[in-house]
Design a protein around this motif. Structure first.
Motif, PDB file in Angstrom:
ATOM      1  N   GLU A  67       0.830  -1.205   0.000  1.00 39.05           N
ATOM      2  CA  GLU A  67       0.000   0.000   0.000  1.00 39.05           C
ATOM      3  C   GLU A  67       0.864   1.255   0.000  1.00 39.05           C
ATOM      4  OE1 GLU A  67      -3.986   1.807   2.176  1.00 39.05           O
ATOM      5  OE2 GLU A  67      -2.955   0.081   3.078  1.00 39.05           O
ATOM      6  N   LYS A  83       1.016   4.165  -2.928  1.00 34.81           N
ATOM      7  CA  LYS A  83       0.734   5.563  -2.606  1.00 34.81           C
ATOM      8  C   LYS A  83       1.905   6.466  -2.975  1.00 34.81           C
ATOM      9  CE  LYS A  83      -1.105   8.645   0.901  1.00 34.81           C
ATOM     10  NZ  LYS A  83      -1.695   8.796   2.250  1.00 34.81           N
ATOM     11  N   GLN A 120       1.530   9.663  -5.351  1.00 29.59           N
ATOM     12  CA  GLN A 120       1.895  10.968  -4.800  1.00 29.59           C
ATOM     13  C   GLN A 120       2.901  11.669  -5.713  1.00 29.59           C
ATOM     14  OE1 GLN A 120       0.711  12.379  -1.462  1.00 29.59           O
ATOM     15  NE2 GLN A 120       1.181  13.987  -2.943  1.00 29.59           N
ATOM     16  N   TYR A 124      -5.557  -0.424  -3.158  1.00 25.32           N
ATOM     17  CA  TYR A 124      -4.526   0.536  -2.759  1.00 25.32           C
ATOM     18  C   TYR A 124      -4.494   1.709  -3.741  1.00 25.32           C
ATOM     19  CZ  TYR A 124      -2.547  -3.388  -0.020  1.00 25.32           C
ATOM     20  OH  TYR A 124      -2.353  -4.454   0.841  1.00 25.32           O
ATOM     21  N   ALA A 142      -5.257   5.592  -2.852  1.00 26.79           N
ATOM     22  CA  ALA A 142      -4.183   6.570  -3.057  1.00 26.79           C
ATOM     23  C   ALA A 142      -4.646   7.702  -3.963  1.00 26.79           C
ATOM     24  CB  ALA A 142      -2.953   5.884  -3.654  1.00 26.79           C
ATOM     25  N   GLU A 198      -6.889   9.929  -1.780  1.00 23.16           N
ATOM     26  CA  GLU A 198      -6.193  10.612  -0.692  1.00 23.16           C
ATOM     27  C   GLU A 198      -5.259  11.718  -1.176  1.00 23.16           C
ATOM     28  OE1 GLU A 198      -4.320   7.436   1.394  1.00 23.16           O
ATOM     29  OE2 GLU A 198      -6.212   6.624   2.170  1.00 23.16           O
ATOM     30  N   THR A 199      -4.846  11.684  -2.428  1.00 24.06           N
ATOM     31  CA  THR A 199      -3.933  12.707  -2.951  1.00 24.06           C
ATOM     32  C   THR A 199      -4.692  13.874  -3.586  1.00 24.06           C
ATOM     33  OG1 THR A 199      -3.720  11.341  -4.950  1.00 24.06           O
ATOM     34  CG2 THR A 199      -1.956  11.187  -3.321  1.00 24.06           C
TER      35      THR A 199
END
Length: 509
Positions: free
Chosen positions: A110, A114, A118, A149, A153, A156-157
């Motif tokens: 994970e 990420k 990112q 995952y 990701a 979340e970004t």
């Protein structure tokens, strides 16, 4: 991230360039001193602000001691002409090893996934590395864990919208020409039922029109987050483009590369759809998978496999989902291309009738969304949706949505301009239409200029099963460019996308 020790201050010059990423132009001598070359990524800083930017070197565009920043980069750094910025070369990103593992098919953790996403969002990776990440999925499928995952990701970004009530949505994986207009009917039906459906869509990736392209013919789609929340609260429905909202921003970067390569990896598609929906706080979702010859998914068995992937991922992410496998063996409705499709959708809503493939599909999907709410009994959603459509409530709601998004709610289909250059193919014989080639229709519409020329596209005068006489029109091509139309006509003749057959196949001897 490993940084090089060298750094240097430069005066700023701003140039009006938009390459969809941060850009810095350096004098060749300065670049050599810093140890960077064209296409390298550098860290540019100005006070508390910083941005990663791609380097272009030149001996004449800038003088030594001066760097030229694109307007996008200058905006990110909050700098003006004549300000000072620091430029620092960077080493290989820490996620590069993870990217190499992904390319060779090694399963990622994970944190590794990420870190890649990112760095993509931060602009550290160029087009080659991003393309490598996408193409790797064509040869080494992500595991179910890796896919979850990836979705997380991507969410979340970026930013996330929050609404005060349950959010519903419907999304088609596309791949069938004419499909982009379905949402222009489905969304107002659902919104007219009282459910909240703030739909964001992408522009076309490999097709002649995306939902955002088609809706943009009638109203603004480049809405801000605040505008979407306000409109959704006011009229319950939105049809917006997600490209400027910073919702799962990695997706917009991926889509730009996918469009240029004409690829749409299956698992990346799932991640793209679900990440955008999670960023919009969608809790109840209907996924449409068109199935048929020339569609993205040509066999029911493959569609069921893809549906399972959506269902399992949605379960992991806490989204209630229904997947509809719909007929995709020929174009939806009778038009392909943004303006033509906007005309057809608007006409259907006003007249409360139209092509069965369009009306029935839009009503079916709207019914499934309403069933997810629990307000409508299972199996009765289609009936309720049809009543909303036939009563005119859907059209009234669509007018509210258009007005809320800055368009003219009184626009009529005939008010929408279409390509001034046209060509019509007629039937060479009396008979029946036995086949329409989805892929060929899409290629011809794009050759006309769609989706970038919104007035371009094709109109079908006959669908599979229609009987035609010799000389009857089969298809009309539209473009605002005579040269593009000429290219499209040659393609039409070469591909022969519409087959008409009579009773006699041949005589022997």
């Amino acid at each position: 991230m490993g940084f090089e020790s060298k750094s240097k201050l430069f005066n700023v010059k701003i140039i009006d360039l938009d390459l969809h990423r941060n850009l810095i132009i350096m004098n060749s001598d300065d670049a050599e001193e810093l140890g960077v070359v064209t296409n390298n990524i550098v860290l540019v800083t100005a006070g508390d602000y910083s941005a990663y930017a791609m380097v272009i070197t030149s001996k004449t565009v800038t003088q030594p001691g001066v760097v030229a920043l694109s307007t996008q980069t200058a905006s990110a750094l909050r700098v003006s002409e004549g300000d000072m910025v620091g430029v620092k070369p960077i080493g290989l990103p820490t996620s590069f090893n993870a990217l190499k593992k992904r390319m060779s098919g090694v399963k990622l953790s994970e944190s590794e996934m990420k870190s890649i996403i990112q760095d993509v969002v931060n602009g550290i990776y160029g087009e080659a590395e991003i393309a490598a990440f996408l193409i790797s999925q064509l040869y080494h499928e992500l595991s179910e864990e890796e896919l979850s995952y990836l979705v997380k990701a991507m969410v979340e970004t970026g930013s996330k919208l929050v609404f005060e009530e349950t959010v519903y949505d419907v999304h088609s994986i596309g791949g069938v020409p004419g499909n982009s207009k379905v949402a222009l009917i489905t969304v107002p039906i659902v919104a007219a039922s009282g459910l909240l459906i703030p739909k964001t869509s992408s522009r076309a990736i490999t097709s002649p029109a995306g939902t955002a392209d088609t809706m943009e013919v009638l109203a603004r789609v480049d809405l801000t987050i605040d505008e979407i929340v306000e409109i959704a609260r006011k009229v319950k429905g939105v049809l917006a483009w997600g490209g400027k909202l910073n919702l799962a921003p990695a997706d917009d970067i991926f889509v730009n590369i996918e469009r240029r390569l004409s690829i749409d990896p299956e698992q990346q598609m799932v991640a793209s759809i679900l990440s955008k929906k999670l960023a919009m706080s969608v809790e109840r979702l209907v996924i449409d998978i068109p199935v048929g010859r020339g569609a993205k998914v040509e066999k029911v068995s493959l569609a069921e496999k893809l549906a399972g992937l959506f269902i399992r991922q949605a379960g992991l992410l806490g989204v209630t989902i229904r997947v509809a496998l719909t007929y995709g063996g020929q174009p939806i409705g009778t038009s392909v291309g943004p303006a033509l499709e906007a005309r057809e959708a608007l006409e259907a809503l006003i007249e409360r009738k139209g092509s069965r493939s369009l009306i029935d599909k839009a009503i079916l999907l709207a019914g499934l969304v309403m069933e997810l709410s629990g307000r409508v009994q299972p199996g009765q959603g289609e009936e309720v949706a049809r009543e909303i459509f036939v009563s005119g409530k859907a059209y009234e709601k669509f007018k509210q949505i258009i007005e809320a998004q800055g368009g003219n709610p009184e626009t009529k289909p005939s008010d929408i301009p279409i390509g001034s250059h046209t060509y019509t193919l007629t039937s060479p014989l009396e008979g029946a239409v036995t086949h329409i080639d989805n892929t060929a229709i899409s290629l011809i519409a794009k050759a006309c200029g769609a989706p970038y020329d919104k007035r371009a596209g094709v109109k079908l005068h006959a669908k599979v099963g229609y009987r035609v006489n010799k000389g009857d029109p089969l298809i009309t091509l539209y473009s605002d460019s005579a040269s593009r139309l000429e290219t499209a006509v040659r393609l039409l003749r070469d591909l022969q996308p519409i087959i008409v057959e009579g009773m006699l196949l041949r005589t022997l001897p």
